[in-house]
Design an enzyme around this catalytic site. Structure first.
Site, PDB file in Angstrom:
ATOM      1  N   HIS A  63      -4.838  -2.145  -1.370  1.00 19.09           N
ATOM      2  CA  HIS A  63      -4.253  -2.800  -2.538  1.00 19.09           C
ATOM      3  C   HIS A  63      -3.017  -2.030  -2.952  1.00 19.09           C
ATOM      4  O   HIS A  63      -2.987  -0.809  -2.849  1.00 19.09           O
ATOM      5  CB  HIS A  63      -5.262  -2.818  -3.707  1.00 19.09           C
ATOM      6  CG  HIS A  63      -4.909  -3.830  -4.740  1.00 19.09           C
ATOM      7  ND1 HIS A  63      -4.058  -3.556  -5.778  1.00 19.09           N
ATOM      8  CD2 HIS A  63      -5.271  -5.118  -4.870  1.00 19.09           C
ATOM      9  CE1 HIS A  63      -3.919  -4.640  -6.517  1.00 19.09           C
ATOM     10  NE2 HIS A  63      -4.638  -5.612  -5.988  1.00 19.09           N
ATOM     11  N   ASP A  91     -11.549  -9.302  -2.544  1.00 19.62           N
ATOM     12  CA  ASP A  91     -11.761 -10.338  -1.533  1.00 19.62           C
ATOM     13  C   ASP A  91     -12.778  -9.947  -0.470  1.00 19.62           C
ATOM     14  O   ASP A  91     -13.169 -10.783   0.340  1.00 19.62           O
ATOM     15  CB  ASP A  91     -10.426 -10.665  -0.845  1.00 19.62           C
ATOM     16  CG  ASP A  91      -9.483 -11.357  -1.806  1.00 19.62           C
ATOM     17  OD1 ASP A  91      -9.958 -12.227  -2.542  1.00 19.62           O
ATOM     18  OD2 ASP A  91      -8.297 -11.016  -1.831  1.00 19.62           O
TER      19      ASP A  91
HETATM   20  N1  CMC Z   1      -5.963  -2.639   7.112  1.00 19.29           N
HETATM   21  C1  CMC Z   1      -5.345  -1.663   7.824  1.00 19.29           C
HETATM   22  N2  CMC Z   1      -4.322  -0.921   7.377  1.00 19.29           N
HETATM   23  C2  CMC Z   1      -3.886  -1.171   6.146  1.00 19.29           C
HETATM   24  C3  CMC Z   1      -4.471  -2.160   5.332  1.00 19.29           C
HETATM   25  C4  CMC Z   1      -5.546  -2.899   5.860  1.00 19.29           C
HETATM   26  N3  CMC Z   1      -6.134  -3.863   5.136  1.00 19.29           N
HETATM   27  N4  CMC Z   1      -3.836  -2.190   4.145  1.00 19.29           N
HETATM   28  C5  CMC Z   1      -2.879  -1.264   4.188  1.00 19.29           C
HETATM   29  N5  CMC Z   1      -2.907  -0.628   5.413  1.00 19.29           N
HETATM   30  C6  CMC Z   1      -2.060   0.482   5.835  1.00 19.29           C
HETATM   31  C7  CMC Z   1      -0.647   0.013   6.169  1.00 19.29           C
HETATM   32  O1  CMC Z   1      -0.531  -0.336   7.537  1.00 19.29           O
HETATM   33  C8  CMC Z   1       0.164   1.249   5.816  1.00 19.29           C
HETATM   34  O2  CMC Z   1      -0.031   2.190   6.834  1.00 19.29           O
HETATM   35  P1  CMC Z   1       1.188   3.197   7.227  1.00 19.29           P
HETATM   36  O3  CMC Z   1       1.455   4.026   6.009  1.00 19.29           O
HETATM   37  O4  CMC Z   1       0.683   3.975   8.394  1.00 19.29           O
HETATM   38  O5  CMC Z   1       2.359   2.305   7.590  1.00 19.29           O
HETATM   39  C9  CMC Z   1      -0.548   1.816   4.572  1.00 19.29           C
HETATM   40  O6  CMC Z   1      -1.920   1.362   4.717  1.00 19.29           O
HETATM   41  C10 CMC Z   1       0.026   1.310   3.257  1.00 19.29           C
HETATM   42  O7  CMC Z   1      -0.016  -0.107   3.263  1.00 19.29           O
HETATM   43  P2  CMC Z   1       1.144  -1.046   2.763  1.00 19.29           P
HETATM   44  O8  CMC Z   1       1.163  -2.285   3.604  1.00 19.29           O
HETATM   45  O9  CMC Z   1       2.421  -0.276   2.639  1.00 19.29           O
HETATM   46  O10 CMC Z   1       0.617  -1.373   1.308  1.00 19.29           O
HETATM   47  P3  CMC Z   1       1.082  -2.543   0.363  1.00 19.29           P
HETATM   48  O11 CMC Z   1       0.860  -2.064  -1.004  1.00 19.29           O
HETATM   49  O12 CMC Z   1       2.458  -3.008   0.705  1.00 19.29           O
HETATM   50  O13 CMC Z   1       0.077  -3.745   0.726  1.00 19.29           O
HETATM   51  C11 CMC Z   1      -1.824  -5.146   0.749  1.00 19.29           C
HETATM   52  C12 CMC Z   1      -1.059  -4.040   0.010  1.00 19.29           C
HETATM   53  C13 CMC Z   1      -2.940  -5.659  -0.143  1.00 19.29           C
HETATM   54  C14 CMC Z   1      -0.865  -6.321   1.042  1.00 19.29           C
HETATM   55  C15 CMC Z   1      -2.391  -4.573   2.061  1.00 19.29           C
HETATM   56  O14 CMC Z   1      -3.288  -3.522   1.784  1.00 19.29           O
HETATM   57  C16 CMC Z   1      -3.081  -5.642   2.903  1.00 19.29           C
HETATM   58  O15 CMC Z   1      -2.410  -6.371   3.633  1.00 19.29           O
HETATM   59  N6  CMC Z   1      -4.453  -5.732   2.805  1.00 19.29           N
HETATM   60  C17 CMC Z   1      -5.179  -6.772   3.495  1.00 19.29           C
HETATM   61  C18 CMC Z   1      -5.027  -8.090   2.789  1.00 19.29           C
HETATM   62  C19 CMC Z   1      -5.850  -8.144   1.506  1.00 19.29           C
HETATM   63  O16 CMC Z   1      -7.033  -7.814   1.522  1.00 19.29           O
HETATM   64  N7  CMC Z   1      -5.229  -8.612   0.437  1.00 19.29           N
HETATM   65  C20 CMC Z   1      -5.903  -8.832  -0.842  1.00 19.29           C
HETATM   66  C21 CMC Z   1      -5.389  -7.949  -1.914  1.00 19.29           C
HETATM   67  S1  CMC Z   1      -6.467  -7.983  -3.379  1.00 19.29           S
HETATM   68  C22 CMC Z   1      -6.463  -9.594  -3.968  1.00 19.29           C
HETATM   69  C23 CMC Z   1      -5.120 -10.106  -4.289  1.00 19.29           C
HETATM   70  O17 CMC Z   1      -4.264  -9.402  -4.815  1.00 19.29           O
HETATM   71  O18 CMC Z   1      -4.901 -11.290  -4.065  1.00 19.29           O
END
Ligand code: CMC
Length: 436
Positions: free
Chosen positions: A313, A371
């Site tokens: 998140h 989720d």
């Molecule tokens: N699985 C594997 N790796 C992950 C995940 C995941 N679910 N989430 C983040 N990472 C890694 C990402 O690859 C990055 O790694 P590195 O630093 O080596 O490049 C690090 O963790 C930081 O992630 P980020 O993508 O920079 O984080 P963000 O804040 O931009 O993204 C997020 C947040 C929610 C989009 C992301 O965690 C994600 O895609 N999660 C899966 C989808 C999900 O469950 N979304 C629902 C969010 S809660 C309900 C809502 O808000 O609707």
């Protein structure tokens, strides 16, 4: 917001004069540096794609402490609201800032109930969709179409219009989601029953048919209500910010909420519940718990685009408090339905256990989000996977509308107009086509 005693000073290494920027305190959480005059003073913009360090507005509705894993609606912890209040009370709280007493709750519930039907013409609009259309495609269309049916509540600058639009949206979303479902399975639409609770009425519109009496199961009713409470608002997330930006042009509330529905659909946001359940089903098909290790290797492989859906998140760097409550509800529902050995629930628990101990997830502070378990609950209730995100939209509508109305009432609000760092071609001359 209160002006802080300190200020921020921005200095430049090229000798340009430094500028002082005001700092403001909120009631809790990080202070903000006010950069509104930065461009006028320096000719520079700030650069923050993804809003990693940008507060886009001031708000008094929802507060998240991502490090603690704390979520407050109007100051009340989500755990207390989920345990002691229902969705109607939560809606009242988000919209008006206070929890209703018995009389206020009854009056609010009655008001919402009075608007549960949709204009009969909506059926004909819905029938224009293919039967296999994704429910979120249908919802984006239906919610946007509400502005064509309720002309008396489209002036966003009129507080009475905003008020009635809010009530209509909260009241009609369950009707629209259930209609989208009934249409996909070819069953007759069920009209709302206003003597049922908000969640009970939704179950009736989803699962009843005109042929038989339908009895609402109270365990499922409570679980659904809790899903609604947990999803009701979440600060300035992508869809809420979309609603604010869309509404900032002065468009009507139905159009602004339709924009929120469209944004929520994406798998990084509300679409994650559907994506998470599909992921669990895929792993189950591959061999279930025995394949969890292999799946996790793919997730950690930077060359694969596989993510552990329902994990991570932007704001929570600790366990999402909604995920804890959802896990609890998941156990309750599965037990009540005699599904204690549900293989997907066991699989989800196994994935969670591994992830919480694995260095990849620990070092990145990736925890289950709301989720992760919500799909399992919804599936057990009998809601088809493709409808999960529409349920999220139904519940989030109150948050969107509360935030939209808060923005319109904020004297500091202006049309949202971000700027850019331009990296395209500088000025050049158009050549005649024969010379290109
Ligand atoms: N699985 C594997 N790796 C992950 C995940 C995941 N679910 N989430 C983040 N990472 C890694 C990402 O690859 C990055 O790694 P590195 O630093 O080596 O490049 C690090 O963790 C930081 O992630 P980020 O993508 O920079 O984080 P963000 O804040 O931009 O993204 C997020 C947040 C929610 C989009 C992301 O965690 C994600 O895609 N999660 C899966 C989808 C999900 O469950 N979304 C629902 C969010 S809660 C309900 C809502 O808000 O609707």
């Amino acid at each position: 917001m209160k002006l802080a005693d300190n200020k921020a000073t921005l200095s430049f290494s090229n000798g340009s004069p430094s500028v002082d920027l005001p700092v403001y305190h909120g009631n809790v959480g990080p202070d903000v540096v006010d950069i509104r005059k930065l461009y006028a003073q320096t000719g520079m913009f700030t650069y923050d794609p993804g809003f990693l360090s940008t507060a886009s507005c001031q708000s008094a509705i929802t507060y998240i402490d991502g490090d603690k894993g704390e979520l407050l609606y109007r100051g009340y912890p989500i755990e207390q609201l989920a345990t002691n209040c229902d969705f109607m009370e939560t809606c009242h709280l988000l919209l008006y800032g206070n929890l209703p007493d018995v009389a206020a709750k009854a009056a609010f519930t009655k008001r919402v109930s009075n608007h549960t039907m949709v204009n009969e013409q909506m059926q004909f609009f819905l029938r224009g969709f293919r039967r296999d259309a994704h429910p979120m495609a249908i919802m984006t269309g239906l919610v946007g179409a509400l502005s064509a049916f309720y002309h008396d509540s489209t002036d966003i600058n009129n507080p009475e219009h905003r008020e009635i639009a809010a009530i209509r949206l909260i009241a009609k979303m369950p009707t629209l989601v259930a209609m989208a479902y009934k249409y996909s399975v070819g069953q007759p639409f069920m009209y709302p029953k206003n003597n049922l609770s908000y969640a009970g009425n939704f179950m009736h519109m989803m699962f009843a048919t005109p042929c038989e009496e339908y009895v609402v199961n109270p365990v499922i009713e409570r679980a659904l209500d809790r899903i609604f409470v947990l999803h009701a608002d979440h600060e300035q997330n992508a869809s809420t910010s979309t609603v604010r930006l869309c509404g900032s042009s002065g468009t009507n509330p139905f159009a602004a909420i339709a924009a929120g529905v469209a944004c929520l659909w994406g798998p990084a946001h509300g679409g994650a519940n559907e994506a998470c359940l599909n992921m669990l089903e895929d792993i189950q098909r591959m061999g279930g718990i025995s394949k969890v290790g292999q799946f996790m290797e793919q997730v950690k492989d930077k060359n694969s685009s596989v993510k552990l859906m329902g994990f991570g998140h932007r704001v929570y760097k600790n366990y999402d408090p909604r995920a804890k409550l959802m896990q609890e509800t998941c156990k309750e529902v599965l037990t009540a339905l005699g599904l204690e050995n549900d293989p997907l629930f066991k699989l989800a628990m196994a994935l969670e256990k591994i992830a919480l101990e694995d260095e990849y997830f620990v070092s990145r502070k990736l925890y289950p989000n709301v989720d992760f378990y919500s799909g399992i609950v919804q599936r057990a209730i009998g809601i088809p996977v493709s409808l999960f995100t529409a349920i999220f939209a139904l519940a989030r509508t109150v948050g969107w509308i509360a935030q939209l109305n808060e923005m319109i009432g904020d004297p500091e609000y202006k049309i949202g107009r971000p700027r850019q760092l331009f990296t395209g071609s500088v000025r050049r001359e158009v050549q005649p086509i024969s010379k290109r």
